[in-house]
Design a protein around this motif. Sequence first.
Motif, PDB file in Angstrom:
ATOM      1  N   ARG A  14       0.815  -1.228   0.000  1.00  0.00           N
ATOM      2  CA  ARG A  14       0.000   0.000   0.000  1.00  0.00           C
ATOM      3  C   ARG A  14       0.844   1.271   0.000  1.00  0.00           C
ATOM      4  NH1 ARG A  14      -2.282  -3.360   3.973  1.00  0.00           N
ATOM      5  NH2 ARG A  14      -4.393  -4.125   3.585  1.00  0.00           N
ATOM      6  N   ARG A  15       2.158   1.107  -0.029  1.00  0.00           N
ATOM      7  CA  ARG A  15       3.053   2.280  -0.119  1.00  0.00           C
ATOM      8  C   ARG A  15       3.930   2.103  -1.339  1.00  0.00           C
ATOM      9  NH1 ARG A  15       2.934   1.489   5.664  1.00  0.00           N
ATOM     10  NH2 ARG A  15       2.279   3.417   6.703  1.00  0.00           N
ATOM     11  N   PHE A  16       3.967   3.151  -2.174  1.00  0.00           N
ATOM     12  CA  PHE A  16       4.660   3.036  -3.450  1.00  0.00           C
ATOM     13  C   PHE A  16       5.692   4.152  -3.612  1.00  0.00           C
ATOM     14  CE2 PHE A  16       0.290   1.486  -3.975  1.00  0.00           C
ATOM     15  CZ  PHE A  16       0.565   0.163  -4.292  1.00  0.00           C
ATOM     16  N   THR A  17       6.711   3.875  -4.421  1.00  0.00           N
ATOM     17  CA  THR A  17       7.649   4.924  -4.811  1.00  0.00           C
ATOM     18  C   THR A  17       6.992   5.757  -5.922  1.00  0.00           C
ATOM     19  OG1 THR A  17       8.681   3.691  -6.592  1.00  0.00           O
ATOM     20  CG2 THR A  17       9.567   3.314  -4.369  1.00  0.00           C
ATOM     21  N   ASP A  18       7.692   6.824  -6.320  1.00  0.00           N
ATOM     22  CA  ASP A  18       7.158   7.678  -7.398  1.00  0.00           C
ATOM     23  C   ASP A  18       7.414   7.104  -8.789  1.00  0.00           C
ATOM     24  OD1 ASP A  18       6.369   9.467  -5.504  1.00  0.00           O
ATOM     25  OD2 ASP A  18       8.198  10.702  -5.645  1.00  0.00           O
ATOM     26  N   GLN A  19       8.172   6.021  -8.844  1.00  0.00           N
ATOM     27  CA  GLN A  19       8.538   5.474 -10.161  1.00  0.00           C
ATOM     28  C   GLN A  19       7.287   5.101 -10.964  1.00  0.00           C
ATOM     29  OE1 GLN A  19      11.288   2.158  -9.920  1.00  0.00           O
ATOM     30  NE2 GLN A  19      11.095   1.712 -12.095  1.00  0.00           N
ATOM     31  N   PRO A  20       7.160   5.641 -12.184  1.00  0.00           N
ATOM     32  CA  PRO A  20       5.964   5.304 -12.973  1.00  0.00           C
ATOM     33  C   PRO A  20       5.948   3.828 -13.370  1.00  0.00           C
ATOM     34  CG  PRO A  20       7.306   7.006 -14.063  1.00  0.00           C
ATOM     35  CD  PRO A  20       8.082   6.532 -12.885  1.00  0.00           C
ATOM     36  N   VAL A  21       4.774   3.361 -13.687  1.00  0.00           N
ATOM     37  CA  VAL A  21       4.602   1.978 -14.142  1.00  0.00           C
ATOM     38  C   VAL A  21       4.337   2.015 -15.643  1.00  0.00           C
ATOM     39  CG1 VAL A  21       3.096  -0.041 -13.970  1.00  0.00           C
ATOM     40  CG2 VAL A  21       3.661   1.267 -11.909  1.00  0.00           C
ATOM     41  N   ASN A  22       5.032   1.161 -16.378  1.00  0.00           N
ATOM     42  CA  ASN A  22       4.818   1.119 -17.840  1.00  0.00           C
ATOM     43  C   ASN A  22       3.431   0.583 -18.172  1.00  0.00           C
ATOM     44  OD1 ASN A  22       7.394   1.890 -18.522  1.00  0.00           O
ATOM     45  ND2 ASN A  22       8.172  -0.206 -18.382  1.00  0.00           N
ATOM     46  N   ASP A  23       2.793   1.232 -19.157  1.00  0.00           N
ATOM     47  CA  ASP A  23       1.502   0.709 -19.627  1.00  0.00           C
ATOM     48  C   ASP A  23       1.656  -0.744 -20.082  1.00  0.00           C
ATOM     49  OD1 ASP A  23       0.577   3.225 -19.140  1.00  0.00           O
ATOM     50  OD2 ASP A  23       0.106   3.726 -21.226  1.00  0.00           O
ATOM     51  N   ALA A  24       2.803  -1.050 -20.697  1.00  0.00           N
ATOM     52  CA  ALA A  24       2.998  -2.418 -21.216  1.00  0.00           C
ATOM     53  C   ALA A  24       2.977  -3.439 -20.079  1.00  0.00           C
ATOM     54  CB  ALA A  24       4.320  -2.499 -21.982  1.00  0.00           C
ATOM     55  N   ASP A  25       3.509  -3.064 -18.918  1.00  0.00           N
ATOM     56  CA  ASP A  25       3.492  -3.998 -17.781  1.00  0.00           C
ATOM     57  C   ASP A  25       2.059  -4.199 -17.280  1.00  0.00           C
ATOM     58  OD1 ASP A  25       6.171  -4.478 -17.880  1.00  0.00           O
ATOM     59  OD2 ASP A  25       6.718  -3.108 -16.258  1.00  0.00           O
ATOM     60  N   ILE A  26       1.292  -3.116 -17.266  1.00  0.00           N
ATOM     61  CA  ILE A  26      -0.112  -3.267 -16.842  1.00  0.00           C
ATOM     62  C   ILE A  26      -0.852  -4.168 -17.840  1.00  0.00           C
ATOM     63  CG2 ILE A  26      -2.298  -2.018 -16.508  1.00  0.00           C
ATOM     64  CD1 ILE A  26      -0.614   0.259 -15.336  1.00  0.00           C
ATOM     65  N   GLU A  27      -0.555  -3.974 -19.124  1.00  0.00           N
ATOM     66  CA  GLU A  27      -1.202  -4.831 -20.134  1.00  0.00           C
ATOM     67  C   GLU A  27      -0.834  -6.303 -19.936  1.00  0.00           C
ATOM     68  OE1 GLU A  27      -1.441  -1.240 -23.422  1.00  0.00           O
ATOM     69  OE2 GLU A  27       0.034  -2.847 -23.710  1.00  0.00           O
ATOM     70  N   THR A  28       0.405  -6.555 -19.565  1.00  0.00           N
ATOM     71  CA  THR A  28       0.820  -7.947 -19.301  1.00  0.00           C
ATOM     72  C   THR A  28       0.014  -8.531 -18.145  1.00  0.00           C
ATOM     73  OG1 THR A  28       3.052  -7.497 -20.080  1.00  0.00           O
ATOM     74  CG2 THR A  28       2.801  -9.400 -18.626  1.00  0.00           C
ATOM     75  N   CYS A  29      -0.149  -7.736 -17.091  1.00  0.00           N
ATOM     76  CA  CYS A  29      -0.909  -8.215 -15.921  1.00  0.00           C
ATOM     77  C   CYS A  29      -2.377  -8.435 -16.288  1.00  0.00           C
ATOM     78  CB  CYS A  29      -0.801  -7.220 -14.769  1.00  0.00           C
ATOM     79  SG  CYS A  29       0.890  -7.007 -14.194  1.00  0.00           S
ATOM     80  N   LEU A  30      -2.915  -7.594 -17.149  1.00  0.00           N
ATOM     81  CA  LEU A  30      -4.314  -7.750 -17.554  1.00  0.00           C
ATOM     82  C   LEU A  30      -4.491  -8.993 -18.434  1.00  0.00           C
ATOM     83  CD1 LEU A  30      -5.265  -4.012 -18.176  1.00  0.00           C
ATOM     84  CD2 LEU A  30      -6.047  -5.488 -16.304  1.00  0.00           C
ATOM     85  N   LYS A  31      -3.460  -9.307 -19.234  1.00  0.00           N
ATOM     86  CA  LYS A  31      -3.529 -10.555 -20.014  1.00  0.00           C
ATOM     87  C   LYS A  31      -3.560 -11.748 -19.074  1.00  0.00           C
ATOM     88  CE  LYS A  31      -1.181  -9.249 -24.257  1.00  0.00           C
ATOM     89  NZ  LYS A  31       0.153  -9.178 -24.862  1.00  0.00           N
ATOM     90  N   ALA A  32      -2.756 -11.672 -18.016  1.00  0.00           N
ATOM     91  CA  ALA A  32      -2.752 -12.758 -17.017  1.00  0.00           C
ATOM     92  C   ALA A  32      -4.124 -12.832 -16.345  1.00  0.00           C
ATOM     93  CB  ALA A  32      -1.648 -12.519 -15.990  1.00  0.00           C
ATOM     94  N   ALA A  33      -4.712 -11.684 -16.058  1.00  0.00           N
ATOM     95  CA  ALA A  33      -6.046 -11.666 -15.441  1.00  0.00           C
ATOM     96  C   ALA A  33      -7.061 -12.344 -16.357  1.00  0.00           C
ATOM     97  CB  ALA A  33      -6.471 -10.221 -15.150  1.00  0.00           C
ATOM     98  N   GLN A  34      -6.965 -12.039 -17.644  1.00  0.00           N
ATOM     99  CA  GLN A  34      -7.935 -12.592 -18.604  1.00  0.00           C
ATOM    100  C   GLN A  34      -7.852 -14.108 -18.719  1.00  0.00           C
ATOM    101  OE1 GLN A  34     -10.437 -10.436 -19.025  1.00  0.00           O
ATOM    102  NE2 GLN A  34     -10.562 -11.091 -21.140  1.00  0.00           N
TER     103      GLN A  34
END
Length: 216
Positions: A14-34
């Motif tokens: 629940r605590r994060f650094t300021d480092q942005p997250v790549n859209d491509a990484d989120i897409e990978t996680c969403l593929k895993a979700a699917q």
Amino acid sequence: MDAIETIMTTRAIRRFTDQPVNDADIETCLKAAQQAPSGGNLQPQQYLVFTEPDRKVELARWYKIAFDRYEASLGAPREFRDDQSRRSWKRTRDASRHLADHLQDSPAIVLFLQAKIPWEPRDEQGPMDIGRLDASVYPAVQNFCVAARSLGLGTALTTVIRVYGDEALEALGVPAGRFEIAALIPVGYPSGNFGIAPRKPAAAVTHWNQWGDRRR
Ligand SMILES: Cc1cc2nc3c(=O)[nH]c(=O)nc-3n(C[C@H](O)[C@H](O)[C@H](O)COP(=O)(O)O)c2cc1C
């Protein structure tokens, strides 16, 4: 990463650094979700991904008032078994409060939306309980979180926004009456470390062949 190690070290972050997250990484996680299972392969979920500050602020506003109300309902802390459970409770309480106050700073926030559809087969003997529809969404949520962990990203499965779920969805422009929020997942690089969270030992809650036959 080894799959078992990835699962064992996937916990609420629940605590994060300021480092942005790549859209491509989120897409990978969403593929895993699917790829998660769902009843009848219905796949009743859609995803809303927020990375823009204004949108995250709007969502965080609803999360905070929902959490404030929930937190106030909890009452005084109960007795604790031992010091370790007291510390663990306090860590969760502080981290949950932190998330409620800082959700908008999470690099990304993903909403898992569950379609509002009839899910109760019936025949001449009446309705049949084949499990709830949300049982077809949470496997996808956990796949998402485990995939994120494998990429070094922290997540937390949260649901408290459901207290104001309809209001939040309306404010975010989601078509009225069609969806409910199954989970809100902040995503980012953890400011602390991943680790194995305290749990009851599996052997203490497992019965082999007959109720009560435990292997310890
Ligand atoms: C169904 C569900 C709802 C949850 N809702 C919230 C929530 O609204 N806010 C929050 O901060 N954490 C929420 N959590 C996270 C839990 O508090 C967390 O999984 C639990 O304390 C174990 O954390 P750990 O894996 O770090 O030990 C939720 C978890 C689940 C499974």
